[in-house]
Enzyme design. Sequence first.
Site, short mmCIF file in Angstrom:
data_model
loop_
_atom_site.label_atom_id
_atom_site.label_comp_id
_atom_site.label_asym_id
_atom_site.label_seq_id
_atom_site.Cartn_x
_atom_site.Cartn_y
_atom_site.Cartn_z
N GLU A 75 60.00 -7.87 35.08
CA GLU A 75 58.99 -8.92 35.00
C GLU A 75 59.48 -10.17 35.70
O GLU A 75 60.60 -10.62 35.47
CB GLU A 75 58.67 -9.26 33.54
CG GLU A 75 58.02 -8.15 32.76
CD GLU A 75 57.73 -8.55 31.31
OE1 GLU A 75 56.78 -8.01 30.74
OE2 GLU A 75 58.47 -9.39 30.75
N CYS A 76 58.66 -10.75 36.54
CA CYS A 76 58.89 -12.04 37.18
C CYS A 76 60.29 -12.12 37.81
O CYS A 76 60.52 -11.59 38.88
CB CYS A 76 58.64 -13.17 36.19
SG CYS A 76 58.38 -14.78 36.98
#
Length: 443
Positions: free
Chosen positions: A326-327
Amino acid sequence: MKVPRLIVAGTESGAGKTTITISIILKLLANQMKVKPYKIGPDYIDPQFHRLASGVPSENLDLWMMNDDQIRYLLIEGSREFDISVIEGVMGLFDGAGSDFTGSTYDLARRTGTPIVLVIDGYGISATAAAIVSGIKAYAGELLRGVIVTRVSGESHYRLIRDAVEEKTGVPVLGYMIRNEKAVLESRHLGLVQAYEIDEIREIFGAIDSSTVIDMHQIIDIARSADKLETLYSPEIERLGTFKVSVAMDSAFDFYYEENLRMLKRMGASIRYFSPMGNEVPDADSDLIYLGGGYPEVFAGKLQSATDTIEAIRHAASIGTGVYAECGGYMFLCRSLESTDGHIYGGVGIIPASVYMDASLVIGYREISAKRDTSILRAGETARGHEFHKSRIRFDGPYDHPFVLKSRSSSFEDGFSSGSVTATYAHIHFLSNPRVAENLLIA
């Protein structure tokens, strides 16, 4: 169930909510009370300060990513072994999705029957504070139970504010914080600095504690007056088997929702943390490698040097081990990564893309839907989360992204999925769709 609790809200961002929340936590601990912290909204950074102050994980409560019953469930379950829960608000008390206060700190307070202690910035005002509190009381009503004033010049300044507020509004003023440069939490390009990166954080906490005078008897009484919490909600989570999950955790990767990790554990996962910054490797027999968000752009040079970590992740992906990012984790998996000072460094390289930094901040809630089957969502499935970053990802060539992210005003494609590897810019809260956790473990 009786859950003693209160919300520390502010008139605005920057009023001192985080500082006062920390002070209250420290003073409750000094009174031999077990304290459970929470944060309203999707923010990862304030909960890190809460964790350092309290010694226990802080959990997020968010009315967009969760429904009312899920909020109550998290409050009930998370608070069971604690004497009192301290909940830090977000932005100003009434700031939410619209003029009806939906999604705001006040909205959560009224839906859960949680009393509010309001933090106001006393710098440069005295009797005007009464007008501010009066206006807020007009909307908050009986939920507003007390006021704490920050940045006062001294006790005489505080008394001017206290007397005006109590005389004009009837709302008790519970204490104050003296202006003290040593009691300031620093900031960075994405907001508050990650807690354990601040030099001598314990000294800062000590300065915060010594700079605040708060009537803790009233604080405790207010918390004990909170409405009872009841919910019929229980997440449909069953043990799926036995799994090994390696989670990246250090100063470059530490943005995780506590409930996400807890949900994986309930489904049968044992979690071991490893540090890419320390060139540590995930377990060779991992069923899943989870790379959360953080600040890889700040530490890009050191991450490039983590050759053991990089090779282990590459190998895991090549043999079909699940990799979910994620991210910041998404950024790290790319071929190259631009640092905050403009230098280009190598990443893991299993995503054919380069990361560059941009001046504008991408921020907001997202509904994520899958265009095709991935290891987190099957085609047509949706979940909720948020974005918070200044980076952009440029693929080496045309790429059919697996997800559509929808905001309030637009929608756009995002992410990467190939084989056992899935990545997205969205920070997904698994409670919005527990199938995400299930899919990750049984993919």
